[in-house]
Design a protein around this motif. Structure first.
Motif, short mmCIF file in Angstrom:
data_model
loop_
_atom_site.label_atom_id
_atom_site.label_comp_id
_atom_site.label_asym_id
_atom_site.label_seq_id
_atom_site.Cartn_x
_atom_site.Cartn_y
_atom_site.Cartn_z
N PRO A 28 7.89 -8.97 2.36
CA PRO A 28 8.02 -9.11 3.84
C PRO A 28 6.53 -8.78 4.17
CG PRO A 28 9.15 -7.07 3.52
CD PRO A 28 8.83 -7.75 2.34
N ALA A 29 5.80 -9.62 5.25
CA ALA A 29 4.52 -9.48 5.62
C ALA A 29 4.37 -8.22 6.49
CB ALA A 29 4.14 -10.57 6.71
N VAL A 30 5.38 -7.62 7.07
CA VAL A 30 5.34 -6.68 7.74
C VAL A 30 6.29 -5.73 7.25
CG1 VAL A 30 5.33 -5.30 9.88
CG2 VAL A 30 4.56 -7.84 9.81
N VAL A 31 5.70 -4.43 6.46
CA VAL A 31 6.41 -3.52 5.87
C VAL A 31 6.51 -2.28 6.90
CG1 VAL A 31 6.78 -2.25 3.87
CG2 VAL A 31 5.76 -4.21 3.73
N THR A 32 7.70 -1.71 7.12
CA THR A 32 7.80 -0.80 7.96
C THR A 32 8.11 0.51 7.47
OG1 THR A 32 10.13 -1.34 8.52
CG2 THR A 32 8.32 -2.01 10.28
N ASP A 33 7.87 1.65 7.95
CA ASP A 33 8.39 2.69 7.39
C ASP A 33 9.70 2.98 6.79
OD1 ASP A 33 6.83 5.41 9.36
OD2 ASP A 33 6.19 4.17 8.05
N HIS A 42 4.88 10.11 2.31
CA HIS A 42 3.35 10.41 2.60
C HIS A 42 3.50 10.98 4.04
CE1 HIS A 42 0.40 9.85 -0.21
NE2 HIS A 42 1.15 9.16 -0.96
N ALA A 43 4.28 10.25 4.94
CA ALA A 43 4.25 10.75 6.23
C ALA A 43 4.75 11.91 6.31
CB ALA A 43 5.11 9.72 7.00
N THR A 55 1.54 6.12 9.82
CA THR A 55 1.64 4.91 9.21
C THR A 55 0.63 4.06 9.15
OG1 THR A 55 2.16 3.86 11.25
CG2 THR A 55 4.15 4.40 10.00
N PHE A 56 0.37 3.07 8.40
CA PHE A 56 -0.96 2.44 8.02
C PHE A 56 -0.82 1.11 8.24
CE2 PHE A 56 1.41 2.50 3.78
CZ PHE A 56 1.14 1.25 3.56
N ARG A 57 0.38 0.40 8.74
CA ARG A 57 0.64 -0.74 9.17
C ARG A 57 0.95 -0.92 10.47
NH1 ARG A 57 0.86 -4.66 5.11
NH2 ARG A 57 1.13 -3.85 3.01
N THR A 58 0.67 -1.97 11.17
CA THR A 58 1.16 -2.25 12.37
C THR A 58 1.70 -3.79 12.45
OG1 THR A 58 0.71 -2.84 14.72
CG2 THR A 58 -1.41 -3.19 13.17
N GLU A 59 2.77 -3.95 13.40
CA GLU A 59 3.87 -5.23 13.30
C GLU A 59 2.96 -6.11 14.23
OE1 GLU A 59 7.66 -5.01 13.95
OE2 GLU A 59 7.91 -2.94 13.09
N ASN A 363 -7.96 7.37 5.20
CA ASN A 363 -6.66 7.84 4.40
C ASN A 363 -5.70 6.62 4.45
OD1 ASN A 363 -5.15 9.88 3.78
ND2 ASN A 363 -5.37 10.89 5.78
N SER A 364 -5.90 5.80 5.56
CA SER A 364 -5.08 4.63 5.66
C SER A 364 -5.36 3.59 4.66
CB SER A 364 -5.30 4.02 7.02
OG SER A 364 -4.78 2.80 7.40
N ALA A 365 -6.70 3.36 4.61
CA ALA A 365 -7.15 2.38 3.37
C ALA A 365 -6.47 2.67 1.91
CB ALA A 365 -8.60 2.39 3.30
N ILE A 366 -6.58 4.36 1.53
CA ILE A 366 -5.94 4.65 0.54
C ILE A 366 -4.50 4.47 0.12
CG2 ILE A 366 -5.75 6.57 -1.09
CD1 ILE A 366 -8.54 7.54 0.06
N GLU A 367 -3.85 4.92 1.53
CA GLU A 367 -2.34 4.57 1.53
C GLU A 367 -2.32 3.15 1.24
OE1 GLU A 367 -0.04 6.17 4.57
OE2 GLU A 367 -1.14 7.76 4.61
N TYR A 368 -2.85 2.30 1.82
CA TYR A 368 -2.48 1.12 1.75
C TYR A 368 -2.65 0.36 0.26
CZ TYR A 368 -3.09 -4.22 1.93
OH TYR A 368 -3.24 -5.39 1.91
N TYR A 369 -3.67 0.98 -0.41
CA TYR A 369 -3.98 0.58 -1.86
C TYR A 369 -2.83 1.25 -2.79
CZ TYR A 369 -8.70 -1.20 -0.92
OH TYR A 369 -9.69 -1.66 -0.50
N ILE A 370 -2.30 2.24 -2.51
CA ILE A 370 -1.20 2.85 -3.17
C ILE A 370 -0.15 2.12 -2.94
CG2 ILE A 370 0.21 4.93 -3.09
CD1 ILE A 370 -2.16 6.65 -2.60
N ASP A 371 0.30 1.65 -1.91
CA ASP A 371 1.41 0.97 -1.37
C ASP A 371 1.18 -0.52 -2.01
OD1 ASP A 371 3.79 -0.13 0.12
OD2 ASP A 371 2.05 -1.43 1.07
#
Lengths: 407, 348
Positions: A28-33, A42-43, A55-59, A363-371
């Motif tokens: 899904p384009a938007v992945v929520t917690d 991580h959170a 969170t590192f994403r926004t809807e 932090n957000s960028a690294i989490e995004y890469y991990i995700d």
């Protein structure tokens, strides 16, 4: 030997990532917690620390509605919109490759974008066009900010005049031939036609809706002439088909757009990446370098960045990598990169500094890469690994992307 | 005299020997004759005593030790004179009226100077060469100076009461002329350094406009001190003070009138030749004027207007101009931030 094994591993890893993504149902384009256990973990880990976002994403996928609340979070563009805006360029090459691997175009909401957005919202559009200049070190995100801005302009209803990277036609153009209409200058017909395609794709909805007509007759060749009152789309199609006249046509097209915009029919957003490249005194093709000749395609964009029209906003970026002597460039500041001529052309403008990632963004960028499993190595996900990555990239987004490649 | 003649004779007498032997013999002969000269009456005297020939003379033994020089030999007889002086009651300026070398007998205080070994005590004032090398200022004690001044006061006029502050002095007497007089107790009263004239002047006291000031600074170059704003002219090329003073005056006059001159070629100076960025003459101010005066009917006409007149300029325009000047003269992040604030005030 070791290197070859390493490369092999990297290759296998990349193929693995792509295969996994293709085989599983598209994410899904938007992945929520709630649907992302990794993220949740991580959170919860970082709950103890203060000032680190959970969170590192926004809807919120509409850049028009982005606010300070969305800072340092990724939003994901709809696939068809990303195709429409950036199919013919607009994302940097490395970033576009990454988006293809991740099967989504996600951009982080950052302060420079919000700053530009707030200025655009406050601009009095009956006044001359306001110019803004992004500056900062290479890899800090000027181009990505501009991509974000293009999305904003599209959603906010601006007509887009977007040059993804000036040096595609100044320094790496397909072919150059002496101009017939402007003696002493060089035409770049293929690149001009390519830009027309880019323009047509980005603005197809507006061009259909507005149904613009030419205001005066144009004559390009003995058999190629247009009466006044021909649809502008027809003019563009002609330019795409007859690349020989594309450079002249771009100039006429942009003059028409400027006039329409000035009359208040619509608003125009001019976005030029690597603006200082337009002042290069030479044209380099794939085969040769033409010294002491300016490019005809540069002129209409310079014309668009003047202040002699209204209902428009001009956002450009100056980049050390676009400088005509880029290996010897000493500074990233606008006056140095633009030179006297460029400075006097743009002055007065609003300079906007694109800084390196702050702690939250990093932090957000690294989490995004991990995700996205761009970081798969187990130690890359540990606290120490993240700390090491942050220290190594020093807040530079491009460096972080390169560092995470082999992980 | 006798010694020489003996040696000659003996050399003659022993002429048949080989050279090395001769040398040896010569030595003996000299020694022999020396002894003979010391003990016996002079050679050639008609003395009856028979002289002995000593073949191997006894070793020379130092008969008397050289006596160490006594204190009485290095010191004057009145070396205890200083002890008799009572420092509290003595008229010191008559004891030591002028500059002179250190004299231990006149100084009633224990002075020590110099040291032979690191931990040894330093030497006393008597027979101390180190103390005699350095200049002393015993003639310049405060009472002595006071007495001098009292004597000189007869020749002075009182300082004007109106000039009670330094600012007033500078205002009424902007020009300072400094010369030096020298007095020597030598056959001539002339000193070549007395001819040098130094003229000092604050540049702000000279009526100059921007152009003249610029030219003035170029002419005087390093003779202007930026910290104090003072121009200093030193003239020493003429043999007499009067001539040097006149020359300094001439220089000042020439500088002033030369700075006010505007040559015909000065109008050819372009913006690129300017030493400083002047915002109101540059494109930036014209661009600002055209943006402020622009209306939508002037599409495609960004022809730069004349800059705004000084009465039309608002504070934000001036702030913008200052920011542009700062960026152009040396681009930095701070300067750009200032420029940004100014530009936002103008454009949004």
């Amino acid at each position: 030997m070791a290197l070859r094994i390493l490369q092999n591993e990297v290759l296998i890893h990349h193929i693995g990532v792509v295969q996994r993504m293709l085989s599983s149902a598209p994410r899904p384009a938007v992945v929520t917690d709630t649907v992302n256990p990794v993220n949740k973990e991580h959170a919860s880990q970082e709950k103890t620390k203060s000032k680190i976002i959970k969170t590192f994403r926004t809807e919120e996928i509409d850049p028009v509605k982005h606010t300070e609340n969305h800072l340092a979070r990724f939003y994901t563009m709809p696939e068809e919109l990303s195709q429409k805006l950036f199919r013919h360029g607009g994302l940097t090459r490395k970033f576009a490759d990454l988006c293809q691997v991740f099967t989504e175009t996600s951009i982080m909401v950052r302060q420079p974008f919000l700053e530009i957005k707030s200025y655009i919202e406050r601009i009095n559009f009956s006044k001359p066009a306001v110019r803004m200049v992004l500056y900062g070190k290479p890899g800090h995100g000027k181009s990505v900010t501009l991509s974000h801005l293009v999305n904003y302009g599209h959603n906010a209803g601006f007509l887009l005049v977007h040059v993804p990277w000036v040096n595609t036609f100044m320094r790496r153009c397909k072919d150059a031939s002496p101009s017939e209409s402007k003696p002493g200058m060089m035409d770049v017909p293929i690149n001009a036609a390519a830009w027309l395609v880019h323009f047509r794709t980005q603005n197809q909805h507006l061009l259909q809706k507005l149904n613009l007509m030419t205001s005066k007759p144009y004559k390009y060749g003995p058999r190629d002439s247009f009466e006044a009152g021909v649809p502008i789309t027809e003019l563009i199609d002609f330019g795409v088909g007859r690349a020989k006249y594309a450079c002249d046509l771009v100039e006429d097209l942009l003059r028409e757009i400027k006039a329409y915009s000035n009359s208040g029919l619509f608003r125009t957003m001019v976005v030029i990446d690597g603006f200082n490249g337009l002042y290069a005194p030479f044209v380099i093709t794939e085969r040769r370098k033409v010294l002491n000749a300016r490019c005809t395609l540069a002129m209409p964009f310079l014309e668009m960045s003047r202040f002699d029209w209204c209902n428009g906003v001009v956002v450009v970026s100056v980049d050390r990598l676009a400088h005509h002597d880029m290996f010897n460039a000493e500074s990233d500041l606008p006056l140095y990169l633009l030179g006297k001529e460029g400075w006097e052309h743009l002055d007065p403008f609003i300079p906007i500094h694109v800084d390196k990632y702050n702690a939250a963004e990093l932090n957000s960028a690294i989490e995004y890469y991990i995700d996205r499993r761009w970081i798969q190595h187990p130690s890359g996900k540990t606290k120490e690994g993240i700390a090491e990555l942050s220290a190594l990239c020093a807040g530079n987004g491009h460096d972080l992307m390169k560092l995470c490649g082999p992980l | 005299m006798s010694l020489l003649s003996v040696s000659r004779n003996s050399v003659k007498g022993l002429g048949g020997f080989k050279p090395i032997g001769a040398h040896l013999t010569l030595n003996y002969a000299v020694r022999l004759s020396a002894q003979a000269g010391a003990d016996a009456p002079e050679f050639g005297d008609s003395s009856d005593e028979f002289r002995q020939l000593v073949i191997k003379p006894p070793r020379f033994v130092e008969s008397k030790k050289t006596k160490k020089a006594g204190l009485h030999m290095v010191m004057s007889k009145d070396y205890k004179r200083a002890d008799k002086i009572d420092p509290a009651n003595v008229d010191w300026k008559s004891v030591w009226p002028g500059p002179r070398t250190f004299d231990p007998n006149s100084i009633p205080i224990p002075v020590r100077q110099g040291r032979l070994k690191p931990k040894a005590r330093s030497f006393g004032k008597h027979a101390n060469m180190e103390l005699m090398k350095i200049p002393t200022f015993f003639h310049l004690t405060p009472p002595a100076i006071e007495a001098h001044c009292k004597e000189l006061q007869r020749f002075c006029t009182p300082f004007p009461k109106e000039l009670d502050t330094k600012a007033k002095c500078e205002q009424h007497f902007p020009l300072t002329v400094i010369t030096n007089d020298y007095l020597h107790s030598s056959p001539t009263i002339r000193d070549p350094q007395a001819r040098i004239v130094t003229v000092k002047l604050k540049v702000k006291d000279i009526p100059l406009d921007n152009h003249a000031r610029d030219k003035f600074m170029r002419l005087v170059r390093d003779q202007y001190d930026e910290k104090t704003g003072t121009l200093t002219i030193v003239t020493d090329r003429c043999p007499l003070r009067k001539q040097n003073y006149d020359y300094a005056q001439y220089l000042l006059t020439a500088l002033f009138f030369e700075s006010w001159k505007v040559e015909t070629w000065e109008s050819e100076k372009t913006l690129e030749d300017m030493e400083v960025y002047e915002w109101d003459k540059n494109v930036s101010s014209k661009a600002l004027a055209s943006i402020l005066k622009w209306t939508p009917d002037k599409l495609g006409k960004s022809v730069f207007h004349e800059p705004l007149k000084s009465e039309e300029l608002k504070p934000e325009h001036l702030a913008y101009g200052a920011a542009v000047k700062e960026v152009v003269e040396g681009e930095s992040k701070n300067g750009l931030d200032q420029y940004k604030t100014a530009a936002i005030r103008l454009l949004i």
